[in-house]
Design a protein around this motif. Structure first.
Motif, PDB file in Angstrom:
ATOM      1  N   GLY A  86       0.898  -1.086   0.176  1.00 42.24           N
ATOM      2  CA  GLY A  86       0.075  -0.076   0.062  1.00 42.24           C
ATOM      3  C   GLY A  86       0.584   1.305   0.135  1.00 42.24           C
ATOM      4  N   LEU A  87       2.180   1.227  -0.297  1.00 45.76           N
ATOM      5  CA  LEU A  87       2.871   2.440  -0.410  1.00 45.76           C
ATOM      6  C   LEU A  87       3.320   2.825  -1.963  1.00 45.76           C
ATOM      7  N   LYS A  88       2.648   2.439  -2.858  1.00 41.11           N
ATOM      8  CA  LYS A  88       2.526   2.685  -4.052  1.00 41.11           C
ATOM      9  C   LYS A  88       4.052   2.801  -4.969  1.00 41.11           C
ATOM     10  N   HIS A  89       4.845   3.541  -4.411  1.00 44.55           N
ATOM     11  CA  HIS A  89       6.129   3.884  -5.103  1.00 44.55           C
ATOM     12  C   HIS A  89       7.461   3.549  -4.202  1.00 44.55           C
ATOM     13  N   PRO A  90       8.435   2.824  -5.018  1.00 46.60           N
ATOM     14  CA  PRO A  90       9.544   2.227  -4.444  1.00 46.60           C
ATOM     15  C   PRO A  90      10.302   3.361  -3.620  1.00 46.60           C
ATOM     16  N   GLU A  91      10.385   4.802  -4.099  1.00 45.34           N
ATOM     17  CA  GLU A  91      10.952   5.692  -3.577  1.00 45.34           C
ATOM     18  C   GLU A  91      10.333   5.841  -2.113  1.00 45.34           C
ATOM     19  N   TYR A  92       9.218   6.026  -2.171  1.00 44.32           N
ATOM     20  CA  TYR A  92       8.337   6.424  -0.799  1.00 44.32           C
ATOM     21  C   TYR A  92       8.561   4.960   0.109  1.00 44.32           C
ATOM     22  N   LEU A  93       8.722   3.846  -0.586  1.00 43.04           N
ATOM     23  CA  LEU A  93       8.857   2.731   0.439  1.00 43.04           C
ATOM     24  C   LEU A  93      10.081   2.808   1.069  1.00 43.04           C
ATOM     25  N   SER A  94      11.279   3.160   0.196  1.00 46.21           N
ATOM     26  CA  SER A  94      12.624   3.496   0.677  1.00 46.21           C
ATOM     27  C   SER A  94      12.655   4.339   1.941  1.00 46.21           C
ATOM     28  N   ALA A  95      12.101   5.302   1.598  1.00 45.77           N
ATOM     29  CA  ALA A  95      12.221   6.643   2.579  1.00 45.77           C
ATOM     30  C   ALA A  95      11.371   6.155   4.061  1.00 45.77           C
ATOM     31  N   VAL A  96      10.274   5.693   3.856  1.00 48.62           N
ATOM     32  CA  VAL A  96       9.499   5.139   5.112  1.00 48.62           C
ATOM     33  C   VAL A  96      10.212   3.930   5.870  1.00 48.62           C
ATOM     34  N   PHE A  97      10.699   3.160   4.867  1.00 53.19           N
ATOM     35  CA  PHE A  97      11.621   2.227   5.837  1.00 53.19           C
ATOM     36  C   PHE A  97      12.696   2.478   6.369  1.00 53.19           C
ATOM     37  N   LYS A  98      13.363   3.376   5.803  1.00 57.42           N
ATOM     38  CA  LYS A  98      14.594   4.020   6.324  1.00 57.42           C
ATOM     39  C   LYS A  98      14.156   4.878   7.843  1.00 57.42           C
ATOM     40  N   ARG A  99      13.084   5.525   7.812  1.00 59.25           N
ATOM     41  CA  ARG A  99      12.681   6.488   8.765  1.00 59.25           C
ATOM     42  C   ARG A  99      12.144   5.643  10.236  1.00 59.25           C
ATOM     43  N   GLN A 100      11.577   4.521   9.825  1.00 52.54           N
ATOM     44  CA  GLN A 100      10.942   3.621  10.783  1.00 52.54           C
ATOM     45  C   GLN A 100      12.036   2.819  11.334  1.00 52.54           C
ATOM     46  N   THR A 101      12.947   2.128  10.559  1.00 52.59           N
ATOM     47  CA  THR A 101      13.843   1.113  10.957  1.00 52.59           C
ATOM     48  C   THR A 101      15.137   1.663  11.482  1.00 52.59           C
ATOM     49  N   GLY A 102      15.291   3.059  10.831  1.00 51.02           N
ATOM     50  CA  GLY A 102      16.967   3.348  10.745  1.00 51.02           C
ATOM     51  C   GLY A 102      17.924   2.792   9.823  1.00 51.02           C
ATOM     52  N   MET A 103      17.396   2.036   9.169  1.00 52.50           N
ATOM     53  CA  MET A 103      18.435   1.283   8.260  1.00 52.50           C
ATOM     54  C   MET A 103      17.838   1.060   6.722  1.00 52.50           C
ATOM     55  N   THR A 104      18.809   1.061   5.824  1.00 53.48           N
ATOM     56  CA  THR A 104      18.158   0.844   4.340  1.00 53.48           C
ATOM     57  C   THR A 104      17.739  -0.386   3.909  1.00 53.48           C
ATOM     58  N   ILE A 105      16.824  -0.445   3.009  1.00 48.30           N
ATOM     59  CA  ILE A 105      16.288  -1.854   2.630  1.00 48.30           C
ATOM     60  C   ILE A 105      17.513  -2.750   2.306  1.00 48.30           C
ATOM     61  N   THR A 106      18.437  -2.075   1.553  1.00 46.29           N
ATOM     62  CA  THR A 106      19.714  -2.815   1.234  1.00 46.29           C
ATOM     63  C   THR A 106      20.450  -3.632   2.462  1.00 46.29           C
ATOM     64  N   ALA A 107      20.715  -2.683   3.365  1.00 48.57           N
ATOM     65  CA  ALA A 107      21.215  -3.151   4.660  1.00 48.57           C
ATOM     66  C   ALA A 107      20.423  -4.086   5.285  1.00 48.57           C
ATOM     67  N   PHE A 108      19.179  -4.104   5.413  1.00 46.24           N
ATOM     68  CA  PHE A 108      18.471  -5.037   6.003  1.00 46.24           C
ATOM     69  C   PHE A 108      18.463  -6.304   5.420  1.00 46.24           C
ATOM     70  N   ARG A 109      18.398  -6.176   4.099  1.00 46.24           N
ATOM     71  CA  ARG A 109      18.479  -7.561   3.200  1.00 46.24           C
ATOM     72  C   ARG A 109      19.788  -8.336   3.273  1.00 46.24           C
ATOM     73  N   GLN A 110      20.969  -7.520   3.480  1.00 45.15           N
ATOM     74  CA  GLN A 110      22.197  -8.037   3.585  1.00 45.15           C
ATOM     75  C   GLN A 110      22.169  -8.578   5.065  1.00 45.15           C
ATOM     76  N   SER A 111      21.733  -7.949   6.019  1.00 46.87           N
ATOM     77  CA  SER A 111      21.492  -8.553   7.540  1.00 46.87           C
ATOM     78  C   SER A 111      20.951 -10.213   7.367  1.00 46.87           C
ATOM     79  N   LEU A 112      20.184 -10.394   6.315  1.00 46.09           N
ATOM     80  CA  LEU A 112      19.356 -11.645   6.414  1.00 46.09           C
ATOM     81  C   LEU A 112      20.266 -12.722   5.211  1.00 46.09           C
ATOM     82  N   GLY A 113      21.315 -12.267   4.844  1.00 45.87           N
ATOM     83  CA  GLY A 113      22.222 -12.985   4.055  1.00 45.87           C
ATOM     84  C   GLY A 113      21.839 -13.100   2.434  1.00 45.87           C
ATOM     85  N   MET A 114      20.569 -12.047   2.402  1.00 41.45           N
ATOM     86  CA  MET A 114      20.088 -11.913   0.906  1.00 41.45           C
ATOM     87  C   MET A 114      20.947 -10.916  -0.083  1.00 41.45           C
ATOM     88  N   ARG A 115      20.750 -11.104  -1.173  1.00 40.20           N
ATOM     89  CA  ARG A 115      21.362 -10.009  -2.288  1.00 40.20           C
ATOM     90  C   ARG A 115      20.652  -8.680  -2.258  1.00 40.20           C
TER      91      ARG A 115
END
Length: 408
Positions: free
Chosen positions: A379-408
């Motif tokens: 329900g966040l519509k755009h990837p750019e908005y998703l990335s901004a909200v995720f960083k604001r809510q979690t304090g980390m980027t989506i790339t860093a989050f995926r890397q923490s799980l061993g994902m590309r």
């Protein structure tokens, strides 16, 4: 025939590429096949092997507390993935010379790389699920002196107490870890029932695993305690056998066992290739809470807030706005916002974003969807908005989050 494609100079056969001629490594798996969690660990290993193998893998049918197989101490394989659930298995593993990755969550200090659940995160996720349903009284039904149970309690209690809640704790009597579920069923249910009867109601209870949760549900029935009206129950593992026995259907925290198996296989692959790893522990966070009937109520006295919360949970990822929530509850903006702040200490918009972020985290952890696909499904519509909200809510980027799980 163009012989140069088949032979080298002077007709001699060319040397075959060494990587193609390599014998597949022989890997044994000492992981229980008797639980959903164990089978998912094996599936994660199998996924890695399909992508990076082949391996020659030996797997036998096991339960969690089976003794080490007689062949293990003299086995001359290339690698081992094991769960050392108790000392006898741990001692055998300590003596083996080959590369080993451990998946156990009870016997620590083996000096081997370890992949296991982030059990504190499991407890915190369960607490969040109950807190968002308005509970302020909580219970934890665990096992005494069992490491993973204790860690789940610590995460649960920390999250609850940070929000001002109170945790009432129940543990079975201390017992040898191989026999932690061997008490008389009737005796155990009676003891759990006595504890539940004296708890303040309504109360949200986290059971250390799904089998413990089934005991809690049975004890509630014997004490004529309504589930979920008086006691909401969450287990852990989404264990198929326990889920089949649970009545009413049981909510549960789902560990990311497949990811654990995949990461363990990747670590073992590095070690077998001669790239030793330092002793380390990799903590894998859980995937999600699956909400079923055992938590299917919101413990909030305010009927307008309860109605709005149910609507938000069902519709947040469909792109709803605060205006849609107001229309659904048929109350003024100022009144509902004030009641949200009084009960939940956040705004209507904050709650919509919180539910969307749960969905985003779930999809990032369990899928290979693009950011556009995740944005659409949350329900966040755009990837750019998703990335901004995720960083604001979690304090980390989506790339860093995926890397923490061993994902590309």
């Amino acid at each position: 025939m163009n012989r140069s494609k088949a032979t080298g100079r002077r007709g001699r056969p060319r040397a075959i590429n060494a990587s193609l001629a390599r014998t597949p490594p022989r890997v044994a798996m000492l992981v229980e096949t008797s639980t959903s969690f164990g089978r998912q660990l094996i599936e994660g290993v199998a996924q890695f092997v399909r992508e990076n193998g082949p391996w020659s893998i030996y797997v036998e049918q096991r339960s969690i507390y089976d003794p080490p197989p007689t062949w293990l101490a003299r086995w001359d394989g290339d690698g081992l993935i094991a769960k050392a659930a108790y000392e006898e298995v741990a001692n055998t593993i300590r003596s083996l010379p080959m590369p080993i990755v451990d998946l156990n969550e009870q016997v620590l200090g083996l000096g081997r790389p370890l992949v296991f659940n982030d059990n504190r995160a499991i407890g915190a996720m369960a607490a969040d699920a109950l807190l968002q349903r308005g509970y302020r009284q909580f219970g934890f039904a665990g096992y005494a002196d069992i490491y993973w149970s204790d860690q789940r309690l610590l995460g649960f209690a920390a999250a609850v107490e940070q929000d001002g809640g109170v945790v009432h704790r129940f543990h079975s009597r201390s017992r040898p870890q191989m026999r932690y579920q061997h008490e008389s069923w009737d005796e155990e249910i009676a003891t759990v029932g006595q504890w539940l009867a004296q708890l303040p109601k309504p109360v949200g209870v986290l059971a250390a695993n799904d089998f413990r949760a089934v005991e809690v549900l049975d004890a509630c029935r014997r004490q004529n305690i309504a589930v979920p009206e008086q006691v909401a129950v969450i287990g852990v593992d989404d264990e198929s056998v326990a889920q089949a026995m649970a009545y009413p259907p049981l909510s549960t925290v789902v560990p990311n066992a497949t990811r654990m198996g995949y990461l363990a296989a990747g670590m073992l692959d590095q070690m077998m290739a001669g790239r030793p790893l330092d002793e380390q522990a990799v903590y894998v966070p859980p995937l999600q809470v699956i909400n079923r009937q055992s938590t299917d109520l919101i413990a909030i006295d305010d009927p307008f807030v309860a109605k709005a919360l149910r609507f938000i949970r069902e519709s947040a990822c469909l792109g709803i706005t605060t205006e849609d929530v107001l229309a659904h509850t048929d109350v003024s903006r100022s009144t509902l916002q004030r009641r949200f702040r009084d009960v939940l200490h956040r705004t209507i918009h904050d709650e919509i974003i919180r539910i969307r972020m749960q969905r985003v985290t779930e999809l990032l952890s369990s899928s290979e969807l693009s950011l556009a696909g995740i944005a659409e499904r949350s329900g966040l519509k755009h990837p750019e908005y998703l990335s901004a909200v995720f960083k604001r809510q979690t304090g980390m980027t989506i790339t860093a989050f995926r890397q923490s799980l061993g994902m590309r």
